[in-house]
Scaffold this motif. Structure first.
Motif, PDB file in Angstrom:
ATOM      1  N   ASP A   1      39.948  75.150  26.954  1.00  0.00           N
ATOM      2  CA  ASP A   1      39.845  76.107  28.054  1.00  0.00           C
ATOM      3  C   ASP A   1      40.294  75.457  29.369  1.00  0.00           C
ATOM      4  O   ASP A   1      41.019  76.063  30.165  1.00  0.00           O
ATOM      5  N   ALA A   2      39.894  74.211  29.596  1.00  0.00           N
ATOM      6  CA  ALA A   2      40.261  73.518  30.833  1.00  0.00           C
ATOM      7  C   ALA A   2      41.767  73.315  30.916  1.00  0.00           C
ATOM      8  O   ALA A   2      42.363  73.428  32.004  1.00  0.00           O
ATOM      9  N   LEU A   3      42.399  73.027  29.785  1.00  0.00           N
ATOM     10  CA  LEU A   3      43.856  72.841  29.778  1.00  0.00           C
ATOM     11  C   LEU A   3      44.571  74.163  30.055  1.00  0.00           C
ATOM     12  O   LEU A   3      45.543  74.212  30.823  1.00  0.00           O
ATOM     13  N   VAL A   4      44.077  75.243  29.466  1.00  0.00           N
ATOM     14  CA  VAL A   4      44.650  76.567  29.712  1.00  0.00           C
ATOM     15  C   VAL A   4      44.495  76.945  31.182  1.00  0.00           C
ATOM     16  O   VAL A   4      45.431  77.460  31.814  1.00  0.00           O
ATOM     17  N   ARG A   5      43.323  76.687  31.745  1.00  0.00           N
ATOM     18  CA  ARG A   5      43.080  77.024  33.163  1.00  0.00           C
ATOM     19  C   ARG A   5      43.982  76.198  34.082  1.00  0.00           C
ATOM     20  O   ARG A   5      44.449  76.687  35.117  1.00  0.00           O
ATOM     21  N   ALA A   6      44.235  74.932  33.716  1.00  0.00           N
ATOM     22  CA  ALA A   6      45.126  74.102  34.524  1.00  0.00           C
ATOM     23  C   ALA A   6      46.536  74.681  34.546  1.00  0.00           C
ATOM     24  O   ALA A   6      47.223  74.652  35.576  1.00  0.00           O
ATOM     25  N   LYS A   7      46.945  75.241  33.434  1.00  0.00           N
ATOM     26  CA  LYS A   7      48.250  75.911  33.391  1.00  0.00           C
ATOM     27  C   LYS A   7      48.243  77.160  34.275  1.00  0.00           C
ATOM     28  O   LYS A   7      49.188  77.405  35.032  1.00  0.00           O
ATOM     29  N   GLU A   8      47.173  77.928  34.202  1.00  0.00           N
ATOM     30  CA  GLU A   8      47.076  79.146  35.008  1.00  0.00           C
ATOM     31  C   GLU A   8      47.072  78.826  36.500  1.00  0.00           C
ATOM     32  O   GLU A   8      47.615  79.594  37.304  1.00  0.00           O
ATOM     33  N   ARG A   9      46.498  77.688  36.878  1.00  0.00           N
ATOM     34  CA  ARG A   9      46.468  77.291  38.288  1.00  0.00           C
ATOM     35  C   ARG A   9      47.782  76.658  38.743  1.00  0.00           C
ATOM     36  O   ARG A   9      47.961  76.399  39.942  1.00  0.00           O
ATOM     37  N   GLY A  10      48.675  76.383  37.825  1.00  0.00           N
ATOM     38  CA  GLY A  10      49.946  75.787  38.180  1.00  0.00           C
ATOM     39  C   GLY A  10      49.945  74.276  38.252  1.00  0.00           C
ATOM     40  O   GLY A  10      50.935  73.668  38.666  1.00  0.00           O
ATOM     41  N   GLU A  11      48.840  73.650  37.844  1.00  0.00           N
ATOM     42  CA  GLU A  11      48.789  72.180  37.832  1.00  0.00           C
ATOM     43  C   GLU A  11      49.588  71.608  36.674  1.00  0.00           C
ATOM     44  O   GLU A  11      50.025  70.447  36.716  1.00  0.00           O
ATOM     45  N   VAL A  12      49.785  72.437  35.654  1.00  0.00           N
ATOM     46  CA  VAL A  12      50.510  72.075  34.441  1.00  0.00           C
ATOM     47  C   VAL A  12      51.471  73.210  34.133  1.00  0.00           C
ATOM     48  O   VAL A  12      51.085  74.387  34.195  1.00  0.00           O
ATOM     49  N   GLY A  13      52.717  72.854  33.822  1.00  0.00           N
ATOM     50  CA  GLY A  13      53.689  73.901  33.518  1.00  0.00           C
ATOM     51  C   GLY A  13      53.503  74.510  32.145  1.00  0.00           C
ATOM     52  O   GLY A  13      53.522  75.735  31.978  1.00  0.00           O
ATOM     53  N   HIS A  14      53.316  73.650  31.146  1.00  0.00           N
ATOM     54  CA  HIS A  14      53.181  74.092  29.760  1.00  0.00           C
ATOM     55  C   HIS A  14      52.182  73.196  29.060  1.00  0.00           C
ATOM     56  O   HIS A  14      51.964  72.042  29.468  1.00  0.00           O
ATOM     57  N   ILE A  15      51.579  73.708  27.975  1.00  0.00           N
ATOM     58  CA  ILE A  15      50.577  72.918  27.263  1.00  0.00           C
ATOM     59  C   ILE A  15      50.951  72.784  25.792  1.00  0.00           C
ATOM     60  O   ILE A  15      51.508  73.697  25.181  1.00  0.00           O
TER      61      ILE A  15
END
Length: 316
Positions: A145-159
């Protein structure tokens, strides 16, 4: 700069990778795995040389040598005047002291971004989740969930998802949130455990990357003294197959290590193959091996020596 190797799409992410990716594990110095130390200056120099080569993709992880791999990559990028536009740096989240909570994932992402000097991080894998409880990892507020949220916030482009045991990896793939799959030690000259997982990734339209194609070094050992495959004692059948394959390669005027790398790069299912490089002189050798030209007869000979599925890492 050497002309870039032609880039390949990484699934539907919109990212592009070179056929060979520099594996960052040796860069931080892991003598227990690779047999020798890598000084900081040497690790930085390797990355700088890679940035001038046809290798345009670098793979690392938060936990490699407690962050030293990422630090050295970041220093090399800074010393080179910044990251070239066509180079992609991929990293992974890691647990710390047994903690693989959602908060740990958030800290892992922040640590990686700072060390590498890259924000946002273009692609981040969830690393080796098979060693942790699936229910806890996938619970609301947990690591996934934390990795998905990081993508949604734009901190990560893809997971993405990077791991070993294909049965556990399948459970994570079926969550439907990952865009890239990294498998290691499970699709090589002597182990095809990942077959069903690769099929599932194809169904999901995921990009796929292959790692540890040398089986932890045994397929690069011309002496025949190494007896571990994928960090476990190899079976007698596997050791015999490797010895026979080594002789086939000698007859065809190549090495088993070169054949093991080319076995992966010639497979269209893999966007890229990750190779650890700990000495600059191995960069051109690696690129040559990745393009090894041998007729189908050579590959057929090797295929006939494939050990039985009972010997594979994830045999039932």
């Amino acid at each position: 700069m050497t002309a870039s190797t032609s880039l390949r799409p990484l699934g539907v992410t919109g990212l592009s990778v070179s056929p060979v990716t520099l594996g960052g594990a040796p860069l931080g110095s892991m003598p227990e795995n690779f047999g020798h130390e890598v000084a900081e200056a040497d690790g930085i120099a390797i990355v700088q040389e890679v940035l001038r080569s046809g290798i345009r993709t670098i793979d690392t992880s938060n936990g490699y040598s407690d962050g030293r791999s990422e630090e050295r990559i970041g220093k090399a990028i800074a010393a080179s005047g910044g990251l070239p536009d066509d180079v992609l740096v991929i990293t992974k989240t890691d647990q710390r002291d047994g903690d693989y909570s959602g908060e740990r994932v958030r800290r892992s992402i922040a640590e990686s971004s700072e060390r590498l000097g890259i924000a946002p991080l273009p692609l981040v894998h969830l690393h080796d989740p098979e060693f942790h409880d699936f229910e806890a990892m996938t619970a609301p507020g947990g690591a996934v969930d934390a990795l998905v949220r990081a993508k949604e916030r734009g901190e990560v482009g893809h997971i993405g998802l990077a791991g070993g045991d294909v049965r556990v990896m399948r459970r994570y793939l079926d969550l439907g949130v990952f865009e890239v799959l990294l498998v290691h030690n499970r699709w090589t000259l002597v182990d095809r455990s990942a077959g069903p997982l690769l099929d599932r990734a194809a169904e999901l339209g995921m990009g796929v990357v292959n790692a540890a194609v040398l089986g932890g070094g045994i397929l690069a050992d011309e002496s025949g003294r190494k007896t571990d495959y994928g960090y476990r004692p190899a079976s007698a059948e596997t050791l015999d197959a490797i010895a026979r394959m080594r002789e086939v390669c000698r007859r065809w005027d190549t090495t088993l290590a070169a054949a093991a790398l080319r076995f992966s790069t010639r497979d269209d299912r893999f966007a890229s193959t990750i190779v650890g490089i700990s000495r600059p002189e191995r960069i051109p050798q690696t690129l040559d091996a990745a393009a090894l030209d041998r007729p189908q007869e050579f590959w057929d000979e090797l295929e006939r020596l494939l050990p039985s599925p009972a010997t594979w890492l994830d045999a039932d």
